[in-house]
Structures are given as C-alpha cells and as structure tokens.
Design a protein around this motif. Structure first.
Motif, PDB file in Angstrom:
ATOM      1  N   ARG A 115       0.837  -1.199   0.000  1.00 25.45           N
ATOM      2  CA  ARG A 115       0.000   0.000   0.000  1.00 25.45           C
ATOM      3  C   ARG A 115       0.873   1.251   0.000  1.00 25.45           C
ATOM      4  NH1 ARG A 115      -5.011  -1.544   4.071  1.00 25.45           N
ATOM      5  NH2 ARG A 115      -5.897  -3.127   2.696  1.00 25.45           N
ATOM      6  N   ALA A 116       2.012   1.182   0.714  1.00 22.62           N
ATOM      7  CA  ALA A 116       2.919   2.340   0.742  1.00 22.62           C
ATOM      8  C   ALA A 116       3.382   2.679  -0.667  1.00 22.62           C
ATOM      9  CB  ALA A 116       4.109   2.032   1.636  1.00 22.62           C
ATOM     10  N   GLU A 117       3.453   1.641  -1.510  1.00 22.40           N
ATOM     11  CA  GLU A 117       3.906   1.874  -2.883  1.00 22.40           C
ATOM     12  C   GLU A 117       2.735   2.012  -3.850  1.00 22.40           C
ATOM     13  OE1 GLU A 117       7.195   2.110  -4.518  1.00 22.40           O
ATOM     14  OE2 GLU A 117       7.287   2.950  -2.483  1.00 22.40           O
ATOM     15  N   GLY A 118       1.517   2.110  -3.283  1.00 22.98           N
ATOM     16  CA  GLY A 118       0.354   2.347  -4.133  1.00 22.98           C
ATOM     17  C   GLY A 118      -0.208   1.123  -4.815  1.00 22.98           C
ATOM     18  N   VAL A 119       0.145  -0.059  -4.331  1.00 25.06           N
ATOM     19  CA  VAL A 119      -0.432  -1.277  -4.919  1.00 25.06           C
ATOM     20  C   VAL A 119      -1.627  -1.701  -4.055  1.00 25.06           C
ATOM     21  CG1 VAL A 119       0.010  -3.682  -5.524  1.00 25.06           C
ATOM     22  CG2 VAL A 119       1.840  -1.980  -5.747  1.00 25.06           C
ATOM     23  N   HIS A 120      -2.772  -1.875  -4.709  1.00 25.57           N
ATOM     24  CA  HIS A 120      -3.958  -2.330  -3.971  1.00 25.57           C
ATOM     25  C   HIS A 120      -3.697  -3.723  -3.419  1.00 25.57           C
ATOM     26  CE1 HIS A 120      -6.661   0.912  -5.160  1.00 25.57           C
ATOM     27  NE2 HIS A 120      -6.028   0.883  -6.341  1.00 25.57           N
ATOM     28  N   SER A 121      -3.972  -3.905  -2.110  1.00 27.68           N
ATOM     29  CA  SER A 121      -3.704  -5.225  -1.517  1.00 27.68           C
ATOM     30  C   SER A 121      -4.569  -5.421  -0.278  1.00 27.68           C
ATOM     31  CB  SER A 121      -2.227  -5.353  -1.149  1.00 27.68           C
ATOM     32  OG  SER A 121      -1.880  -4.317  -0.261  1.00 27.68           O
ATOM     33  N   ARG A 122      -4.715  -6.667   0.097  1.00 24.96           N
ATOM     34  CA  ARG A 122      -5.504  -6.994   1.297  1.00 24.96           C
ATOM     35  C   ARG A 122      -5.009  -8.295   1.911  1.00 24.96           C
ATOM     36  NH1 ARG A 122      -9.627  -8.081  -2.707  1.00 24.96           N
ATOM     37  NH2 ARG A 122     -10.570  -6.077  -2.198  1.00 24.96           N
ATOM     38  N   LEU A 123      -5.410  -8.478   3.163  1.00 27.51           N
ATOM     39  CA  LEU A 123      -5.057  -9.712   3.869  1.00 27.51           C
ATOM     40  C   LEU A 123      -6.116 -10.780   3.597  1.00 27.51           C
ATOM     41  CD1 LEU A 123      -3.162 -10.920   6.200  1.00 27.51           C
ATOM     42  CD2 LEU A 123      -5.074 -10.365   7.707  1.00 27.51           C
ATOM     43  N   VAL A 124      -5.677 -12.000   3.349  1.00 26.62           N
ATOM     44  CA  VAL A 124      -6.608 -13.121   3.144  1.00 26.62           C
ATOM     45  C   VAL A 124      -6.298 -14.190   4.198  1.00 26.62           C
ATOM     46  CG1 VAL A 124      -7.485 -14.843   1.531  1.00 26.62           C
ATOM     47  CG2 VAL A 124      -6.547 -12.698   0.683  1.00 26.62           C
ATOM     48  N   THR A 125      -7.338 -14.731   4.848  1.00 24.17           N
ATOM     49  CA  THR A 125      -7.118 -15.879   5.740  1.00 24.17           C
ATOM     50  C   THR A 125      -7.851 -17.080   5.176  1.00 24.17           C
ATOM     51  OG1 THR A 125      -9.000 -15.272   7.096  1.00 24.17           O
ATOM     52  CG2 THR A 125      -6.856 -14.494   7.831  1.00 24.17           C
ATOM     53  N   GLY A 126      -7.297 -18.211   5.442  1.00 26.63           N
ATOM     54  CA  GLY A 126      -7.899 -19.446   4.919  1.00 26.63           C
ATOM     55  C   GLY A 126      -7.046 -20.626   5.315  1.00 26.63           C
ATOM     56  N   PHE A 127      -7.069 -21.625   4.495  1.00 26.67           N
ATOM     57  CA  PHE A 127      -6.281 -22.831   4.785  1.00 26.67           C
ATOM     58  C   PHE A 127      -5.341 -23.114   3.642  1.00 26.67           C
ATOM     59  CE2 PHE A 127     -10.275 -23.308   7.052  1.00 26.67           C
ATOM     60  CZ  PHE A 127      -9.814 -23.574   8.332  1.00 26.67           C
ATOM     61  N   LEU A 128      -4.231 -23.743   3.981  1.00 28.46           N
ATOM     62  CA  LEU A 128      -3.257 -24.126   2.959  1.00 28.46           C
ATOM     63  C   LEU A 128      -2.859 -25.573   3.203  1.00 28.46           C
ATOM     64  CD1 LEU A 128      -1.188 -23.564   0.728  1.00 28.46           C
ATOM     65  CD2 LEU A 128       0.359 -22.693   2.477  1.00 28.46           C
ATOM     66  N   GLY A 129      -2.881 -26.366   2.127  1.00 27.84           N
ATOM     67  CA  GLY A 129      -2.414 -27.747   2.201  1.00 27.84           C
ATOM     68  C   GLY A 129      -3.401 -28.654   2.892  1.00 27.84           C
ATOM     69  N   GLY A 130      -2.893 -29.729   3.440  1.00 25.62           N
ATOM     70  CA  GLY A 130      -3.768 -30.701   4.081  1.00 25.62           C
ATOM     71  C   GLY A 130      -3.143 -32.077   4.033  1.00 25.62           C
ATOM     72  N   GLU A 131      -3.904 -33.004   4.508  1.00 21.01           N
ATOM     73  CA  GLU A 131      -3.416 -34.364   4.601  1.00 21.01           C
ATOM     74  C   GLU A 131      -4.236 -35.180   3.625  1.00 21.01           C
ATOM     75  OE1 GLU A 131      -3.314 -37.106   8.449  1.00 21.01           O
ATOM     76  OE2 GLU A 131      -3.306 -34.973   8.839  1.00 21.01           O
ATOM     77  N   VAL A 132      -3.572 -35.937   2.775  1.00 15.78           N
ATOM     78  CA  VAL A 132      -4.335 -36.711   1.806  1.00 15.78           C
ATOM     79  C   VAL A 132      -4.724 -38.034   2.445  1.00 15.78           C
ATOM     80  CG1 VAL A 132      -4.312 -37.794  -0.449  1.00 15.78           C
ATOM     81  CG2 VAL A 132      -3.133 -35.635  -0.087  1.00 15.78           C
ATOM     82  N   ASN A 133      -6.010 -38.316   2.433  1.00 21.51           N
ATOM     83  CA  ASN A 133      -6.459 -39.606   2.937  1.00 21.51           C
ATOM     84  C   ASN A 133      -6.614 -40.550   1.755  1.00 21.51           C
ATOM     85  OD1 ASN A 133      -7.846 -41.794   4.011  1.00 21.51           O
ATOM     86  ND2 ASN A 133      -8.830 -40.505   5.542  1.00 21.51           N
ATOM     87  N   PRO A 134      -5.734 -41.563   1.670  1.00 16.96           N
ATOM     88  CA  PRO A 134      -5.754 -42.406   0.477  1.00 16.96           C
ATOM     89  C   PRO A 134      -6.965 -43.317   0.410  1.00 16.96           C
ATOM     90  CG  PRO A 134      -4.183 -43.234   2.068  1.00 16.96           C
ATOM     91  CD  PRO A 134      -4.727 -41.976   2.633  1.00 16.96           C
ATOM     92  N   LEU A 135      -7.681 -43.448   1.536  1.00 15.63           N
ATOM     93  CA  LEU A 135      -8.785 -44.415   1.557  1.00 15.63           C
ATOM     94  C   LEU A 135      -9.915 -44.005   0.633  1.00 15.63           C
ATOM     95  CD1 LEU A 135      -8.697 -45.154   5.328  1.00 15.63           C
ATOM     96  CD2 LEU A 135      -8.334 -46.796   3.515  1.00 15.63           C
ATOM     97  N   GLU A 136     -10.153 -42.709   0.533  1.00 20.27           N
ATOM     98  CA  GLU A 136     -11.163 -42.308  -0.432  1.00 20.27           C
ATOM     99  C   GLU A 136     -10.676 -41.128  -1.256  1.00 20.27           C
ATOM    100  OE1 GLU A 136     -15.752 -42.776   0.444  1.00 20.27           O
ATOM    101  OE2 GLU A 136     -15.226 -40.737  -0.036  1.00 20.27           O
ATOM    102  N   GLY A 137      -9.408 -40.894  -1.221  1.00 22.59           N
ATOM    103  CA  GLY A 137      -8.836 -39.856  -2.075  1.00 22.59           C
ATOM    104  C   GLY A 137      -9.345 -38.475  -1.768  1.00 22.59           C
ATOM    105  N   TYR A 138      -9.533 -38.153  -0.499  1.00 24.40           N
ATOM    106  CA  TYR A 138      -9.929 -36.794  -0.167  1.00 24.40           C
ATOM    107  C   TYR A 138      -8.875 -36.163   0.727  1.00 24.40           C
ATOM    108  CZ  TYR A 138     -11.577 -38.630   4.300  1.00 24.40           C
ATOM    109  OH  TYR A 138     -11.659 -39.220   5.518  1.00 24.40           O
TER     110      TYR A 138
END
Lengths: 315, 704
Positions: free
Chosen positions: B449-472
C-alpha cells in the motif's frame, strides 16, 4: 458252559451276565440290571436290606459270573485293618520284612455286613475303594484291576454296629435294595430246594478283560448337554431345597453321569435319555444325601423320587 | 413369588436389557455430541454386562461399590462440564446419563433395578432424539417402544401363567434370540429405506462444538475482526476444519489454498473484514458464478462447524453450488454465510486453471479506497517499501521482489513469549525480524500500500493431509494460514505469500501411524457424509440409481448403460440451470419403492411366522405334539414325565396306538439325545406315525 464274549457286542455280553446272575437271584431283574450297571460304571455296590433276601447270594453270583479272583470278608467288630489289607512278616530266608497280602488283594471283594466293623477297619476299606491302592507301613500297593467291592449291610441292626459315615457312603456308586421276591419266584425257590447248588455250579461268563473293555465302551456313550443340564438341575435342587441338610456332591454327580452312560449301554443304546437319569437317580443319589427331618434310606429314596417328579424333563 | 424358579426369566431379561442398552445411543450424532472414546467405554461396559448376564451369574456389583463409583464420577463430571464442553450442558448430561445407566446395569440384582435401568435407557434414547430429529429415528423410537411393550406384555403373561401353576416348558423357553434378531432386522429393514428415501426433516443438532461461544469464534481466525495472533491460536488445534475431494486426481495433494475471509482495513493492530457487497438467494440463481472463465473440474467440500461465517473455497473457484437459501459476497471475493454452520456443510466448487480472485476491481485511487488505506503505515515502513520494491519492472515484478525479500530475510516463529509489542508490525519488520504468517502477510499488505499497490489480507487454509482411503484431503485447523492478494492492473487480483516455506502449513504425505488416524477420520467422514448430511440431493440420486437398477432388472437384454458423465460445467454465457424439482413422477416412484419394500417386509415376516408355526418335520416337534395330544386325550402329562415312561403309560392307555407312539418316541430319542437327525425313509415313517396317532387320539378325551 464257558462263555467268553468279546466287547464288540456289549449288549449280549451284558445280557449273558445278567442271565447268569438271574439263575440264582430270581425275580429281581431290576436289581440285577443295576448291579451290572454298577460294574460297568467302575463303581462299588452297597446292598442294603433285611437278612435273608439274598444279598450275599447276589454278591456271590456276580463274583462267580465274572470268573475273577474273589474273596469274602465277614466284617465283625473285632476285625482289624490288617486282617483285610495284609501284614508284614519277617522272613528268615530273605532277612527282611515281607508283605503278605490280605483278602483285599483280589478282583471282587465281598464285604459282608460292613457296618459291623469298627470305623478304623471301615476307613481302611475307604482308601482301597477310591484309589484302588492300599498303604502299609509307608508303602503303597496297587490292587488288581478290575477291583470291585460288593458290600452288604443290614439296616435294621443297631446293636453293635457302626453306621458308615457319609464320606464312605459317597464312595459307593449305588445303594441297592433287593426286597422280597415275588410270590411265584419264592414258591419256586421253596420247591426247588434252594440255590446253593446252582450257585456252586455257576460258570463265569465274562473275563476281567471283557469287563475292562466294556467299561471303556461305556465312556463313549453320548450324553447330550441338555441331559447334563437336567442332572445339574436335579443336583441343584437337592442343594437348595430346605428338605435336605446335605445335597448331592460333585462326586455324586459324576457317579450319576457314569451310571447313566452304563445304563444306556445296558439298554442297548449308545446315547443316554432322560429315563436313564430318572431310573438311576434314587439308587445313585439316595445314600449320598441327608434329610433334615432324619429318616432311613427309604425316606431318602422317596425324597429323591419326589424331586425327580418336580424337575421338568428336557425335550 | 411364583412357584417355579425358572419362571423368573432373570437371565433373559438381563440380556435383553443389555441389548437395548447397546442400541440406545445409536441415533446420536456420535462424533458430535458424545466423544467416541466415551461411547466406546459405554459399549464395552454394556458388552461386559451382556456376557455376564448370558453366563447366568448372579454376582453383580455390590450397592456400596456402585455408590463409590458414582461418587468418583462426580469430579469427572465437573471437569467434563468445565473443560471439555465449554460450559454447555447437553454433552455432560448425556455422559452422566450413560454412566448412570452403566452403573445401574452393573448393579442389577432385583426386579426393580431392571425397570429403573430400562427407564434410564429410554431417557438416553430421548436425549439422543433431541439431538437430531429424523423420520427414521422416530421410527426407531416407535420400534423400540413397541418392542419394549411387547416384551412387557409377554413377561406379564408368563408371570400370570406361572401364577396359575402352568409349567409347560414350551412357554418357559422364550424365543429370545429369534425375537431380538427379528426386531433388529425389522428395524433395519424399515428404517434404512425410510432414512434413505423419505424427505428429510432437517433440524440442527442441539449440541455442536463451537456454536455460540465467543472464544472459539476468535480462535477460528475468520471472524469479522482479527488480531495479528488469531491464526497463531487456531494453528494449535488439530481438529478437522474441512474435507475436500477433487474430481481431478491431479489436484489431490497439491498445495491447495482455500480462501476463507478477506480483510481490508488495518487499524490499531487488528484487521476488519471486507464489507459485504452483494446478497443473493440461491433459489433463482442456482450455482453462483464468482469469476468469468471456463471451469475445468469440480471439487466437493465438507465444511465442519467452525464457528465462523466464512465459506472456504479453493482460490481457483469459478462457480460454486451450495444448498443454502441466502449467501453474501464480500468486496474481497470471499463468500459469507448467513450464519455459522451448525452441521457439516456440503458444497461443490468448479475450479479453473489459475487463482484469479473474485474480488471487485478497486476504484482508481484515493485515500478513501480501503485497499489503499494508509492506516498503520509508518515513515520507516514507507522507506523500506520504496527500497525493497524499487522502480524497475512491472508491478508484478516489484511485488515479487517484496515477497521474496520477506520470505528470505525474515524468520518464522510461533513463539512470542517475552515480546513487548508497541506497534506489532514495526516491531516485526525492524526489531525482531521474526513472526508468523499473519505478520508476514500484514506487513506485505502495508508495504504494498505504501507503494500504491492495492492489496488486502486473506485468511484461509493451505495444504492438508491426503487420505488415500477415499482420495480426499483432510484440512485441519492447524492448516490455517494468512496470505496476500494484490491487484495487478490488466490482470486482476493475484495471490502472493510472503511467509517462508518453513512456516507454511505442510501437505502431509500419509505415514504408517497417520494411516490409522486417517482410517478413523474416514469413518467419521462417512458418518458425516452418509448419515448426518444425507440430504435431499442424495435421495434424488438414490432414486435415480434405484430406478436404473429396476429398469436393468426388467430388461436384461439392454446392455448396462454407462454412468452418466459428470455434471456438465455450465458454459460461460448460458443461463444457469435451476436445480431439478422433485416431479410428481418421482414421487410416484418413491411410493412404489416404499410400498414394495413394505410388502416385501410383510411377506418376509409372514414367511418367518409360518415357518415358526409349521416348522420342518422334526421328531422333537412331533414328540412335543404327541405330548400335547396325549394331554388333550386325558393322559396326565407332567413336565417331569420322561419319554420312555410316557410311551409305556400311553401304550397301556391306548394299546391300539402303542406301535406308532413307540416309533415316534424312539425316533425322537435318536434325534434329540442320540444326535441323529431324521432323514430319508424315517421321515416318512415319522409323518405316518404322527398321522396315525393324531387320527387315533381325535375325540378320545371324552372316553378319558
């Protein structure tokens, strides 16, 4: 007439034994059958009845029919344990004590009027009956197989008798009662001039090995679980009912089980049915219980019969 | 007391009680209301009870022991109430109820105890009802009640019969196994199809973790206002936040981002959520389009209650479909739910190729524009931004320079013990040079923002654990993350992540141990998916497949058609198709299916009853009948009458029937005690003998 029957046909060999015994004990098929069952079930027999109805004759006839070593011991109040077990004597030749076996060392022992002996002598018989072994001076001697004790006692005699304790009674598989023979048989007996001669000439119809093979066969008779439950229910009733001081012991149940197997075999079946249990309940159990209001063996038998009539038969 | 000890049925009643206790908590949404561990203990206890009851043992827990156990539980109850359930009552009360029943079962000794335990079981059942209202559960309750009522009547009848001296062993022997087996089977046969086919009455569960408590909302990191440490708090939890299944297998297991909420205004150390710009109701709009562009594949997501109104969506989402009447969309392109979800929420998202954000284009410039809001900026930060970003290159290049500067020159930590914070971001940038993702992202937003670029904070989730039993993919709360969206002219909103790789939530490959936990998670997932959230759509699908099956069954020559292709992604310009309505035709289908099932069940029941009444010809059955017939003909047939004695007496009484009766009894003895079933010619013989005796005995009672 020499009959040696293999155990492959158990029914006919049991029949032959019964027929042979019945030649001297007439009109007592039921008692003879029970005696035979007792032999098959590795048990000892207590024959209890008034004098003169053939107790000794029955024991004698069984012993002779089996063709086994047989001894009769007349129990009296001064009979000592060593008189029946045997004694150790110092042998001059061997310079050592030598055991001389008493009359107990035979296959069939007829203990006549057992309740006349002192408790000490009775208990000497006790070990022999349960373990088929006797101890003399820290040594144990094994008795021959088969080993069968046929004991008789007179229930009406009180003077100078020592009633058998419960522990010893429990070691008899069955208590039999002969009773008076039917009139017809008694008449024939009187006219026929006694049975002594017949008894003397009685031939053995079964060897000791035959008997052992038959006993083996008895253990294979099938007893279903519900029948076992039925027996347990009967025993449980004697233990819980307020009429009894002493119920049927576990040994008593085992005895009933074995007798039922033997009876089924004698009836020509390889499986036991409720009727077998009902038939044997009183001879096998009556002498093992104690009634609260007292009474003799007859009262005990009536109590057991009443009990049998109150427990449902498994279907 | 009755005359006959066997007429007390103590053993049967105890076993039955145990089985009912086993069934009682079934309708509970198990993983929500009751801990699995608690339920396991309860079930174990009941199983031990049943074993004990089956063995016929009469020795149970003594009353004083029961009191001691009850007292021991009280402190546990307090801990349960305070620590595990956050002050809410329903869960601990259910625990207490189950525990009380367990103790009661263990101390059963008298008749009165049994009824008390039965009432306890009933109340647990009612409590479990309150957590989820559903026709199948109501039906289950009815079956439970009917079964209990039937049982009560039967016991009352038997006691009455026993009181009048009736001692027929046939009455004594309750067909307990058959009765229980049949009633459980009937319950399943009735309730499963109804559960699957009847329209659902969906009602939120009374007790779900995370509803209505402020602490949990703050900890979730998705509330309307977050401080810089919100993510740090949520990342301590291993609870599952959402599960996602991607139709495109290539996407499973990649570092997928799920955008939850966006924040525009940074003020005094905390962020404020982007305002809502649009509300839409789903009924007339169908699937919601977020971004223009062709979707490539679908993903299905199951969001667990998170005490937040954010709907996490993969950052590549083009359109999404959810069964909710109203939704909101923030200026930052995040979807806002009308209320925090109280049950597992299922939704589908169509994904495109890149992570173009759905956010609105920012207005040209000016201090009032939230994505350029200068609050929180200090002169030192402005200087740093100018230094790091420089002037050369495109906007994207300059942003990337800042991103990599932060990622390489700063270190990641979740440890803040002993820090004095005056201005958290300034401290992070110039003093400690370490922090967690929220610091990195917030700092980057402000520097941009100090340099004039529009920006914002985003919260959410990243990654995860793959369960091979049903591929989720299992996304846990520990996968929570914060990153940056910046606006690149002519391109749109793009995602940047200044957090060093070491600090990002990882995509975990399944290990041996995690396979166990994943198998467990798989079970919970299935429960969530096919019991708790088995909804209207699923029912429609089931109808469709049943219809197909039916059609295939009746036209075997037609080769099985292939499964329909996966739902077409709606092309760009075509109007979005509304959800298919349940047509009358489909209703008639359902009536047919339910009717067929009910008919089949009645037929099965009838068949079972007939079988029980007629039964195959066994010698034992024939013998029983003979006893009954003889009793009818006036021969006293006591319970204690043994078969051979019966045969003898009956033979004397009815000499003409002696022979067939002898045959019946001997065949019966062979079968019942000799273990030889009646087969072949003997069967005919048995039938003949039965016929003969029945004919012979008919009308004999008058003579007797």
């Amino acid at each position: 007439m020499q009959l040696s029957i293999s155990a492959s046909d158990p029914v006919s060999s049991i029949r032959a034994l019964e027929t042979n015994v019945a030649r001297v004990i007439q009109g007592k098929e039921g008692a003879v059958r029970l005696a035979a069952v007792c032999l098959l079930a590795r048990g000892h027999i207590l024959i209890e009845d008034v004098p003169g109805v053939g107790k000794t004759t029955l024991a004698h006839a069984i012993a002779r029919s089996l063709g086994l070593a047989f001894h009769r011991i007349q129990f009296t109040s001064d009979l000592l344990p060593s008189d029946i077990i045997g004694v150790s004597i110092f042998s001059q030749e061997k310079q050592a004590f030598e055991f001389l076996p008493g009359p107990l060392f035979s296959n069939v022992v007829l203990a006549d009027e057992i309740n006349r002996a002192s408790p000490k002598t009775q208990s000497a018989l006790l070990e022999a009956m349960s373990d088929h072994k006797v101890s003399v001076e820290r040594k144990r001697y094994t008795l021959p197989e088969p080993f069968i004790v046929l004991a008789t006692q007179n229930p009406l005699e009180f003077h100078g008798t020592f009633p058998l304790p419960e522990s010893q009674l429990d070691r008899f598989l069955m208590s039999l009662r002969l009773g008076y023979p039917p009139v017809e048989d008694e008449r024939r007996l009187l006219l026929g001039g006694g049975v002594e001669e017949v008894l003397e000439n009685l031939e053995p119809v079964m060897t000791g090995d035959d008997l052992l093979a038959l006993r083996e066969r008895v253990t294979k008779v099938q007893v279903t679980e519900k029948l076992v439950d039925y027996m347990l229910a009967l025993a449980e009733k004697t233990r819980q009912s307020s009429d009894f001081i002493l119920g049927v012991s576990t040994r008593g149940l085992q005895s009933l089980y074995r007798s039922v197997q033997a009876y089924a075999l004698a009836e020509g079946r390889d499986y036991a049915v409720p009727d077998d249990v009902q038939r044997l309940a009183s001879p096998v159990l009556a002498h093992r219980i104690l009634l609260k209001r007292g009474g003799d063996l007859d009262a005990a038998r009536r109590a057991i019969e009443g009990l049998v009539a109150s427990v449902p038969v498994p279907i | 007391m009755t005359a006959h000890p066997a007429m007390a049925f103590g053993r049967e009643k105890r076993i039955l009680l145990g089985l009912l206790a086993l069934l009682a908590p079934l309708p509970l949404p198990l993983n929500e209301t009751l801990g699995w561990s608690f339920l396991a203990i309860y079930l174990l206890g009941v199983v031990v009870f049943i074993r004990h009851a089956a063995s016929g043992s009469d020795r149970w827990l003594s009353p004083w022991m029961m009191n001691v156990l009850g007292l021991l539980y009280l402190p546990l109850f307090v801990i349960d109430l305070r620590a595990f359930s956050g002050g809410r009552l329903v869960g601990p009360m259910l625990h207490l109820g189950l525990f009380a029943i367990l103790i009661k079962l263990a101390s059963l000794r008298r008749e009165r105890d049994k009824w008390q335990a039965l009432m306890g079981i009933f109340f647990v059942f009612l409590a479990s009802m309150a957590t989820s209202v559903h026709p199948s559960i109501v039906l289950f309750l009815l079956v439970f009640l009917a079964g209990g009522l039937y049982l009560l009547m039967r016991f009352a009848f038997l006691h009455l019969v026993a009181g009048f001296g009736q001692r027929d062993p046939a009455l004594l022997r309750l067909p307990l196994g058959a009765f229980l087996g049949t009633s459980v089977l009937m319950t399943l046969v009735f309730s499963v199809p109804l559960f699957a086919l009847l329209p659902r009455v969906s009602s939120p569960y009374v007790n779900v973790r995370g509803t209505g408590t402020g602490t949990i909302i703050q900890a979730s990191g998705f509330s309307d206002e977050v401080t810089l440490d919100s993510i740090g708090r949520i990342r301590e939890s291993r609870a599952v936040a959402l599960r996602a299944r991607f139709d495109d297998p290539a996407r499973t297991g990649i570092d997928q981002r799920y955008k939850g909420a966006t924040y525009d205004v940074y003020d005094g150390g905390s962020w404020r959520r982007s305002p809502r710009v649009r509300s839409f109701s789903r009924s007339n709009e169908g699937p919601v389009r977020l971004v223009e562009g062709a979707p490539e594949s679908w993903a299905t997501l199951w969001l667990r209650p998170l005490a937040s109104r954010s709907l996490p969506l993969p950052t590549e989402t083009r359109l999404f479909d959810i069964e909710l009447p109203r939704l909101g969309l923030g200026t930052g392109g995040a979807v806002i739910l009308p209320f925090p979800p109280v049950e597992v929420l299922e939704y589908r998202a169509a994904l495109g190729g890149d992570d173009l954000s759905a956010a609105l284009d920012p207005p040209a410039a000016g201090p009032e524009v939230p994505t350029l809001d200068p609050r929180g900026l200090t002169p030192a930060m402005r200087t740093m931004a100018a230094e790091v970003m420089g002037k050369e290159g495109t906007t994207a290049d300059r942003i990337r320079r800042l991103e990599s500067h932060l990622a390489t020159q700063y270190t990641y930590t979740l440890d803040f013990v002993g820090r004095e914070i005056t201005n958290p971001l300034e401290d992070f940038l110039f003093r400690y040079k370490s922090g967690h993702c929220e610091y990195f992202a917030s700092a980057m937003v402000l520097l941009l923002r100090a340099e004039g670029v529009h920006s914002r904070l985003v919260t959410g989730f990243l990654g995860g654990e793959v369960n091979p039993l049903e591929g989720y993919t299992i996304v846990r709360q520990s996968n929570a993350h914060a990153w940056v969206e910046a606006y690149i002219p002519d391109e749109g909103w793009r995602t940047f992540d200044p957090t060093p790789a070491a600090g990002r939530p990882e995509s975990v490959a399944p290990s041996t141990w995690s396979l166990v936990t994943q198998a467990w998670d798989f079970l919970i997932f299935r429960w969530d998916r096919y019991v708790l959230t088995f909804g209207f759509e699923d029912q429609l699908q089931l109808f469709g497949s049943l219809k197909d099956l039916w059609a295939r069954l009746w036209s075997p020559r037609v080769p099985a058609t292939e499964l329909p292709p996966p739902a077409d992604v709606v092309p760009d310009d075509s109007p979005i198709e509304p959800l298919p309505e349940l047509s009358p035709r489909r209703w008639s289908d359902s009536v047919w299916i339910v009717g067929g099932l009910v008919t089949a069940t009645i037929a099965l029941f009838w068949w079972l009853v007939r079988r029980r009444l007629r039964g195959p010809l066994t010698a034992t059955g024939v013998y029983r009948r003979l006893r009954k017939d003889l009793a009818g003909a006036g021969l006293p047939v006591a319970e204690s009458l043994a078969p051979l004695t019966l045969e003898r007496r009956a033979g004397r009484r009815f000499p003409d029937l002696a022979e067939p009766m002898r045959r019946i009894v001997s065949l019966y003895l062979e079968e019942s005690f000799g273990g030889r079933a009646v087969v072949g010619a003997a069967r005919q013989e048995l039938a003949d003998a039965l016929g003969q005796t029945r004919r012979g005995l008919r009308g004999r009672s008058a003579e007797g």
